[in-house]
Each structure stands twice: as C-alpha cells, then as structure tokens.
Design a protein around this motif. Structure first.
Motif, PDB file in Angstrom:
ATOM      1  N   GLU A  73      -5.542   4.282  11.715  1.00  0.00           N
ATOM      2  CA  GLU A  73      -6.909   4.390  11.193  1.00  0.00           C
ATOM      3  C   GLU A  73      -6.983   3.819   9.775  1.00  0.00           C
ATOM      4  OE1 GLU A  73     -10.905   4.943  11.081  1.00  0.00           O
ATOM      5  OE2 GLU A  73      -9.575   5.015  12.819  1.00  0.00           O
ATOM      6  N   PHE A  74      -5.956   4.089   8.944  1.00  0.00           N
ATOM      7  CA  PHE A  74      -5.896   3.508   7.602  1.00  0.00           C
ATOM      8  C   PHE A  74      -5.932   1.979   7.681  1.00  0.00           C
ATOM      9  CE2 PHE A  74      -3.346   1.553   4.285  1.00  0.00           C
ATOM     10  CZ  PHE A  74      -4.016   1.984   3.149  1.00  0.00           C
ATOM     11  N   CYS A  75      -5.147   1.416   8.598  1.00  0.00           N
ATOM     12  CA  CYS A  75      -5.116  -0.043   8.759  1.00  0.00           C
ATOM     13  C   CYS A  75      -6.471  -0.582   9.211  1.00  0.00           C
ATOM     14  CB  CYS A  75      -4.021  -0.449   9.740  1.00  0.00           C
ATOM     15  SG  CYS A  75      -2.351  -0.209   9.077  1.00  0.00           S
ATOM     16  N   ARG A  76      -7.105   0.087  10.162  1.00  0.00           N
ATOM     17  CA  ARG A  76      -8.433  -0.359  10.628  1.00  0.00           C
ATOM     18  C   ARG A  76      -9.452  -0.330   9.484  1.00  0.00           C
ATOM     19  NH1 ARG A  76      -7.273   3.526  14.798  1.00  0.00           N
ATOM     20  NH2 ARG A  76      -6.139   2.457  16.429  1.00  0.00           N
ATOM     21  N   LYS A  77      -9.489   0.770   8.733  1.00  0.00           N
ATOM     22  CA  LYS A  77     -10.466   0.929   7.644  1.00  0.00           C
ATOM     23  C   LYS A  77     -10.263  -0.101   6.538  1.00  0.00           C
ATOM     24  CE  LYS A  77     -11.670   5.776   8.106  1.00  0.00           C
ATOM     25  NZ  LYS A  77     -11.610   7.114   7.496  1.00  0.00           N
ATOM     26  N   ASN A  78      -9.022  -0.538   6.350  1.00  0.00           N
ATOM     27  CA  ASN A  78      -8.706  -1.469   5.268  1.00  0.00           C
ATOM     28  C   ASN A  78      -8.470  -2.889   5.771  1.00  0.00           C
ATOM     29  OD1 ASN A  78      -8.491   0.186   2.642  1.00  0.00           O
ATOM     30  ND2 ASN A  78      -7.489   1.448   4.196  1.00  0.00           N
ATOM     31  N   ASN A  79      -8.820  -3.153   7.034  1.00  0.00           N
ATOM     32  CA  ASN A  79      -8.675  -4.488   7.640  1.00  0.00           C
ATOM     33  C   ASN A  79      -7.257  -5.035   7.514  1.00  0.00           C
ATOM     34  OD1 ASN A  79     -11.413  -4.712   8.509  1.00  0.00           O
ATOM     35  ND2 ASN A  79     -11.962  -5.067   6.370  1.00  0.00           N
ATOM     36  N   THR A 112      -3.155   8.409  11.900  1.00  0.00           N
ATOM     37  CA  THR A 112      -3.592   8.254  10.511  1.00  0.00           C
ATOM     38  C   THR A 112      -3.223   6.870   9.989  1.00  0.00           C
ATOM     39  OG1 THR A 112      -3.398  10.628  10.126  1.00  0.00           O
ATOM     40  CG2 THR A 112      -3.406   9.226   8.171  1.00  0.00           C
ATOM     41  N   SER A 144      -7.407  -5.598  19.045  1.00  0.00           N
ATOM     42  CA  SER A 144      -7.301  -4.286  18.405  1.00  0.00           C
ATOM     43  C   SER A 144      -5.961  -4.148  17.682  1.00  0.00           C
ATOM     44  CB  SER A 144      -7.476  -3.166  19.437  1.00  0.00           C
ATOM     45  OG  SER A 144      -6.436  -3.204  20.382  1.00  0.00           O
ATOM     46  N   TRP A 155       0.839  -1.195   0.000  1.00  0.00           N
ATOM     47  CA  TRP A 155       0.000   0.000   0.000  1.00  0.00           C
ATOM     48  C   TRP A 155       0.878   1.251   0.000  1.00  0.00           C
ATOM     49  CZ3 TRP A 155      -5.426  -0.453   0.422  1.00  0.00           C
ATOM     50  CH2 TRP A 155      -5.898  -1.723   0.746  1.00  0.00           C
TER      51      TRP A 155
END
Length: 154
Positions: free
Chosen positions: A28-34, A25, A93, A12
């Motif tokens: 959050e990017f990792c969470r949103k993209n699993n 950031t 998490s 990525w």
C-alpha cells in the motif's frame, strides 16, 4: 540469463505500527507513493507470529518446485531480516517477491517466502530502495508452469 541495468532513484525509510500487516502495508505504501520498482534493503522488527512458504515438489512435474501449504508459527517472534523486490504483474498492478528470516525466543531460526498476514508486534523498520531503469515483471512461464519474475530494461 536475463538482466537489466538501473540505478537508485530514492531511498525510503518506513516504520510500521503494531497490528499492521507487513506485506499489505509495504505494498500500500508503494501504491500511494507510485513506487513500482524497488528493492528491500533492510527490514527488521518483531511480529505477533509468522507465516511463510517453503518450496516443495510439484506433483507430476519432476524437478519442478512450488510453494505448498504455509508454515505457521503463532507465537511472538523476532523478525531478523527480509529481502526481496517490488515489481509489476501483467495487468500493471504492483506486487512483491519477499523472503524473510525469523528467530524464536530460543534462537531457533525459520525462513522462507514471506506472505500476507504477518502482523507487527512492537515495530517493523524497513529501508526501501526505489529503482529507476528496471522493471521486475512477473509473468507466466510456460516451461516451468509457474509465474516467475524477470528483469526488464525501462
């Protein structure tokens, strides 16, 4: 020694905008993209200032070290490198273990354990390698009295 074998699932490329908190950031990017398991392959840019930790002795525990108070550099600074990984906590998490290096306007370098609160000045460009087959899991280590990361085979 503990180890696990895996492979890259995806690569990525992320560009962060002025004012964004680099660590928050990224997570959050990792969470949103699993993305639960990854390694920072490259990260450069500029920051409004930097805040990081370096290890110091743990009082009453000879030979053991932990992070103390953060080291603060409040002036704009070149973000010359960040490395580390994304993994999971006991509760599942997503979190990270990141270290970084910085250079001021005179070329003096600083480095240590990266923390939240480091905000983008102009840009931060990050290349993240998503990992398949390995979980970097953080757990409490009774022997050392701190939380440590450990590779687990998936």
């Amino acid at each position: 020694m503990k180890y696990a074998k895996g492979s890259f699932k995806a690569i990525w490329a992320v560009r962060m905008e002025p004012g964004e908190d680099v660590q928050e950031t990224l997570l959050e990017f990792c969470r949103k993209n699993n993305i639960g398991h990854a390694v920072v392959l490259s990260c450069i840019g500029s920051l409004k200032g930097c805040s990081f930790f370096d290890p110091g002795p743990i009082p009453g525990k000879p030979g053991l070290y932990a992070y103390g108070a953060p080291i603060e550099y409040p002036e704009p600074i070149e973000f010359i490198s960040m490395t580390g990984h994304i993994g999971t906590e006991d509760d599942g998490s997503i979190s990270g273990h990141l270290h970084a290096a910085f250079a001021d306007e005179k070329g003096n370098c600083f480095a240590g354990h990266f923390k939240e609160g480091n905000r983008v000045l102009t840009t931060v460009e990050l290349i993240l390698g998503e990992i398949d087959g390995i979980n970097m899991h953080r757990h409490s280590d009774g022997l050392r009295g701190v939380k440590l990361w450990e590779p687990e085979q998936l």
